[in-house]
Design a protein around this motif. Structure first.
Motif, PDB file in Angstrom:
ATOM      1  N   GLY A 287      25.274  41.564  40.498  1.00 44.27           N
ATOM      2  CA  GLY A 287      24.955  43.026  39.980  1.00 44.27           C
ATOM      3  C   GLY A 287      23.957  43.584  41.282  1.00 44.27           C
ATOM      4  N   LEU A 288      24.315  43.236  42.549  1.00 49.63           N
ATOM      5  CA  LEU A 288      23.442  43.705  43.588  1.00 49.63           C
ATOM      6  C   LEU A 288      22.086  43.515  43.635  1.00 49.63           C
ATOM      7  CD1 LEU A 288      25.277  47.234  44.194  1.00 49.63           C
ATOM      8  CD2 LEU A 288      25.619  45.139  45.331  1.00 49.63           C
ATOM      9  N   ALA A 289      21.831  42.465  42.864  1.00 44.81           N
ATOM     10  CA  ALA A 289      20.344  42.003  42.733  1.00 44.81           C
ATOM     11  C   ALA A 289      19.853  41.582  44.151  1.00 44.81           C
ATOM     12  CB  ALA A 289      20.244  41.144  41.646  1.00 44.81           C
ATOM     13  N   PRO A 290      18.578  41.653  44.516  1.00 42.98           N
ATOM     14  CA  PRO A 290      18.037  41.215  45.729  1.00 42.98           C
ATOM     15  C   PRO A 290      17.876  39.550  45.580  1.00 42.98           C
ATOM     16  CG  PRO A 290      16.542  42.881  44.998  1.00 42.98           C
ATOM     17  CD  PRO A 290      17.490  42.693  43.842  1.00 42.98           C
ATOM     18  N   ALA A 291      18.272  39.028  46.748  1.00 46.53           N
ATOM     19  CA  ALA A 291      18.128  37.689  46.699  1.00 46.53           C
ATOM     20  C   ALA A 291      16.745  37.192  47.419  1.00 46.53           C
ATOM     21  CB  ALA A 291      19.006  37.212  47.997  1.00 46.53           C
ATOM     22  N   ALA A 292      16.263  36.267  46.564  1.00 47.47           N
ATOM     23  CA  ALA A 292      14.670  35.769  46.694  1.00 47.47           C
ATOM     24  C   ALA A 292      14.627  35.141  48.099  1.00 47.47           C
ATOM     25  CB  ALA A 292      14.220  35.022  45.556  1.00 47.47           C
ATOM     26  N   VAL A 293      13.424  35.567  49.008  1.00 49.58           N
ATOM     27  CA  VAL A 293      13.125  34.632  50.178  1.00 49.58           C
ATOM     28  C   VAL A 293      11.769  34.075  50.347  1.00 49.58           C
ATOM     29  CG1 VAL A 293      15.209  35.403  51.663  1.00 49.58           C
ATOM     30  CG2 VAL A 293      12.891  36.630  51.579  1.00 49.58           C
ATOM     31  N   SER A 294      11.214  33.429  51.165  1.00 50.00           N
ATOM     32  CA  SER A 294       9.756  32.900  51.261  1.00 50.00           C
ATOM     33  C   SER A 294       9.096  33.480  52.547  1.00 50.00           C
ATOM     34  CB  SER A 294       9.484  31.474  51.012  1.00 50.00           C
ATOM     35  OG  SER A 294       8.361  31.191  50.991  1.00 50.00           O
ATOM     36  N   SER A 295       8.416  34.320  52.413  1.00 50.06           N
ATOM     37  CA  SER A 295       7.648  35.174  53.715  1.00 50.06           C
ATOM     38  C   SER A 295       6.222  34.278  53.988  1.00 50.06           C
ATOM     39  CB  SER A 295       7.383  36.416  53.491  1.00 50.06           C
ATOM     40  OG  SER A 295       6.472  36.885  52.486  1.00 50.06           O
ATOM     41  N   GLU A 296       6.079  33.256  53.266  1.00 52.54           N
ATOM     42  CA  GLU A 296       4.766  32.441  53.554  1.00 52.54           C
ATOM     43  C   GLU A 296       4.840  31.983  55.067  1.00 52.54           C
ATOM     44  OE1 GLU A 296       1.985  28.808  51.908  1.00 52.54           O
ATOM     45  OE2 GLU A 296       4.231  29.292  50.990  1.00 52.54           O
ATOM     46  N   GLY A 297       3.576  32.160  55.717  1.00 49.39           N
ATOM     47  CA  GLY A 297       3.466  32.032  57.080  1.00 49.39           C
ATOM     48  C   GLY A 297       4.194  32.784  57.943  1.00 49.39           C
ATOM     49  N   ILE A 298       4.588  33.879  57.629  1.00 47.35           N
ATOM     50  CA  ILE A 298       5.385  34.843  58.607  1.00 47.35           C
ATOM     51  C   ILE A 298       4.840  35.106  59.699  1.00 47.35           C
ATOM     52  CG2 ILE A 298       4.885  36.971  57.279  1.00 47.35           C
ATOM     53  CD1 ILE A 298       7.817  37.732  57.870  1.00 47.35           C
ATOM     54  N   SER A 299       3.487  35.542  59.666  1.00 42.73           N
ATOM     55  CA  SER A 299       2.845  35.960  60.911  1.00 42.73           C
ATOM     56  C   SER A 299       2.478  34.973  61.968  1.00 42.73           C
ATOM     57  CB  SER A 299       1.405  36.568  60.301  1.00 42.73           C
ATOM     58  OG  SER A 299       0.740  35.609  59.612  1.00 42.73           O
ATOM     59  N   CYS A 300       2.110  33.544  61.509  1.00 39.00           N
ATOM     60  CA  CYS A 300       2.117  32.678  62.502  1.00 39.00           C
ATOM     61  C   CYS A 300       3.389  32.147  62.953  1.00 39.00           C
ATOM     62  CB  CYS A 300       1.326  31.348  61.822  1.00 39.00           C
ATOM     63  SG  CYS A 300      -0.405  31.489  61.440  1.00 39.00           S
ATOM     64  N   SER A 301       4.462  32.154  62.264  1.00 38.53           N
ATOM     65  CA  SER A 301       5.616  31.814  62.813  1.00 38.53           C
ATOM     66  C   SER A 301       6.439  32.704  63.727  1.00 38.53           C
ATOM     67  CB  SER A 301       6.696  31.677  61.392  1.00 38.53           C
ATOM     68  OG  SER A 301       6.302  30.721  60.479  1.00 38.53           O
ATOM     69  N   THR A 302       5.897  34.068  63.348  1.00 39.54           N
ATOM     70  CA  THR A 302       6.365  34.907  64.670  1.00 39.54           C
ATOM     71  C   THR A 302       5.620  34.762  65.710  1.00 39.54           C
ATOM     72  OG1 THR A 302       6.794  36.363  62.734  1.00 39.54           O
ATOM     73  CG2 THR A 302       6.761  37.525  64.715  1.00 39.54           C
ATOM     74  N   LEU A 303       4.228  34.528  65.671  1.00 33.90           N
ATOM     75  CA  LEU A 303       3.180  34.247  66.754  1.00 33.90           C
ATOM     76  C   LEU A 303       3.888  33.101  67.701  1.00 33.90           C
ATOM     77  CD1 LEU A 303       0.891  35.254  68.469  1.00 33.90           C
ATOM     78  CD2 LEU A 303      -0.426  33.795  66.898  1.00 33.90           C
ATOM     79  N   LEU A 304       4.242  32.156  66.954  1.00 32.22           N
ATOM     80  CA  LEU A 304       4.409  30.712  67.422  1.00 32.22           C
ATOM     81  C   LEU A 304       5.939  31.087  68.262  1.00 32.22           C
ATOM     82  CD1 LEU A 304       3.657  28.029  65.062  1.00 32.22           C
ATOM     83  CD2 LEU A 304       2.602  28.313  67.354  1.00 32.22           C
ATOM     84  N   LEU A 305       6.729  31.777  67.668  1.00 32.60           N
ATOM     85  CA  LEU A 305       8.010  32.118  68.211  1.00 32.60           C
ATOM     86  C   LEU A 305       7.924  32.784  69.532  1.00 32.60           C
ATOM     87  CD1 LEU A 305      11.219  31.842  68.228  1.00 32.60           C
ATOM     88  CD2 LEU A 305      11.112  33.973  66.936  1.00 32.60           C
TER      89      LEU A 305
END
Length: 543
Positions: free
Chosen positions: A475-493
């Motif tokens: 029913g067009l419900a959002p799919a759950a994801v995990s954004s934990e550590g997103i800042s460090c992951s982005t910086l490392l990338l």
């Protein structure tokens, strides 16, 4: 004593190197999330237990039982499964509870029990994994890569475009299938750390291995690398924005998939875009002898498979047909002093005893492929290139699935075999195998573009497609994801990509041993830093 110390450091480095290399197939091993907390608790228990090895095996068994849908008393902490917050409930986001929904066992039951495998029968799994690795090489080298060559010839596209689109999409199909299974049948969430780790693995580690295993020193042209990395960073920024609320809406998944369509359309006009960008650069800054935008000279003695570099302003990465030529001599062309065989796969009985032994050893892998997959290197079967491409992808999926099944059984047997299985999973990866194959055929731009293209495909198809299908079926419900550590992951990338570009420029875009070693070392550094962040040995300076 020194030799033992160096051996220990090497083994530990290999383990760190491969901890995040199996992200597409085994999301529970990704760095980050609640996994580090459970691992810390278990390490403390093991330090007080009289039988630490049994405790470690119980912990691994508990994680496997939970991932397969069965109840277990072992400690299990899947980084994708986190408690649903109040904001998630308020937004209408739905997730599958561990005690509700369908139960799904990812792998079939093993013939041998854990006790039997510990008694020595696990050797059959190890030998089977080695055979699956050889089978993957056979299907990629004999069928998949030649089929890509015919597609490249029929569509009149350059090798880097074919690598970034056709090859990257074809070898990424297993990750798409696993993503669908993960979202619909398993209690898991996609994490930003997993997407970052997968991208760094393809761009750094696989490219580094290609440079290290290249037969000769090959040259990269700057345009394909600039083009693909630009698209990758653009789509990665979109994914980061969509991850911030720990949910992916259906329209966000649609935007990402539309982004891949835009990427493919851009490839249609790749030559025109390349000439336009180079024209602008010429106006801004005159080309000098040591300009980083000037293509390096040709390598003397390069053969027809090599990616010929031409002066700036002309089309680079010319279309190359690495299937059989129209001449009668099918073994024409030297590569690294060796004769490159382009003859179709044959089941003729060889002459020498060594070849006969190899023939019998490879026959169980070659015979099904010879029966089911048309060989496009045979002129009569060349028109069936689409069938060859699709069926070879199916065989890649089968061999990859069996490899991960038996690797999983190894991990259940002993913790030491678990570490070995992680290393095997990194090596027996279609991305690594196909990229090394085309590099050794003299197509460095195709290999590198396929590595970055696989990362783009992961962000714009492998990740959003299961999310979109999940939303449409709920029913067009959002799919759950995990954004934990997103800042460090982005910086490392970002730091890893900048460092990789510096290494490539420093090596003057030569695919040599120095470039390969530097990229692999960068990947080792990335994994080490990621583990230090995960276990909170160092704290991320960002939020």
């Amino acid at each position: 004593m020194l030799g033992r110390s160096l051996s220990g450091v090497l083994l530990w480095t290999l383990f760190l190197l491969t901890m995040s290399a199996q992200l597409d197939y085994h999301p529970e091993t990704q760095i980050g999330g609640d996994f580090r907390k459970a691992f810390k608790r278990e390490i403390e228990r093991m330090s007080q237990d009289s039988e630490p090895l049994d405790r470690a095996n119980q912990w691994i068994q508990g994680r496997h039982d939970r991932s397969s849908g069965s109840e277990s008393t072992g400690i299990y902490a899947d980084p994708f499964h986190t408690e649903q917050s109040d904001s998630s409930h308020a937004s209408g986001m739905t997730t599958v509870s561990p005690d509700e929904g369908p139960r799904f066992n990812r792998f079939p039951a093993d013939v041998f029990s854990v006790e039997q495998r510990r008694a020595g029968w696990v050797i059959l799994h190890i030998l089977g994994i080695m055979y699956m690795f050889v089978s993957l090489i056979v299907v990629c080298d004999e069928f998949f890569v030649p089929a890509v060559g015919v597609i490249m010839d029929r569509l009149s596209i350059s090798d880097d475009v074919a690598g970034a689109t056709v090859m990257a999409a074809g070898r990424s199909v297993p990750s798409v299938l696993f993503g669908l299974v993960t979202v619909f049948f398993m209690d898991s969430r996609v994490s930003m750390g997993g997407l970052v780790g997968s991208g760094v693995y393809s761009i750094l580690f696989v490219t580094g291995m290609c440079a290290g295993l290249s037969r000769t020193v090959l040259h990269l042209t700057w345009w394909p690398l600039f083009r693909d990395l630009s698209f990758y960073l653009l789509y990665f920024i979109l994914v980061v924005l969509f991850f911030l609320d720990n949910a992916v809406m259906w329209w966000e998944s649609g935007i990402l998939m539309a982004g891949y369509t835009l990427y493919v359309i851009f490839m249609k006009f790749n030559t025109q875009a390349e000439l336009a960008i180079k024209s602008i650069l010429h106006k801004l800054k005159p080309v000098q002898t040591d300009s980083p935008f000037e293509a390096p000279p040709k390598v003397s003695g390069s053969h027809t498979l090599s990616n010929v570099n031409v002066p700036l302003g002309e089309e680079t990465s010319p279309k190359t047909d690495f299937c059989i030529s129209d001449t009668d001599d099918k073994n024409e062309g030297l590569e690294g002093g060796e004769v490159r065989g382009d003859s179709p796969l044959s089941l003729r009985w060889p002459d020498t005893r060594c070849q006969q032994a190899a023939y019998l050893l490879l026959l169980p892998a070659r015979l099904p492929l010879w029966i089911t997959v048309p060989d496009v290197r045979n002129q009569k079967s060349r028109r069936f290139y689409a069938v060859t491409f699709l069926v070879s992808i199916l065989w890649i999926c089968v061999f990859s699935y069996v490899t991960h099944w038996w690797t999983n059984q190894m991990g259940e047997t002993a913790i030491a075999l678990r570490f070995m299985g992680i290393l095997v999973t990194a090596i027996c990866h279609p991305d690594l195998i196909t990229s090394v194959i085309v590099t050794r055929k003299g197509l460095p731009n195709m290999a590198v573009s396929s590595n970055v293209g696989s990362s783009i495909f992961s962000l714009t198809v492998s990740f959003p497609l299961p999310m979109l299908l999940y939303s449409l079926s709920h029913g067009l419900a959002p799919a759950a994801v995990s954004s934990e550590g997103i800042s460090c992951s982005t910086l490392l990338l970002v730091l890893m990509l900048l460092s990789a570009i510096v290494c490539i420029v420093s090596c003057k875009r030569k695919m040599n041993k120095a470039l390969g070693a530097s990229l692999v070392l960068l990947y080792i550094l990335f994994v080490i830093v990621g583990i230090l962040f995960s276990f909170e040995i160092i704290v991320c300076p960002l939020f």
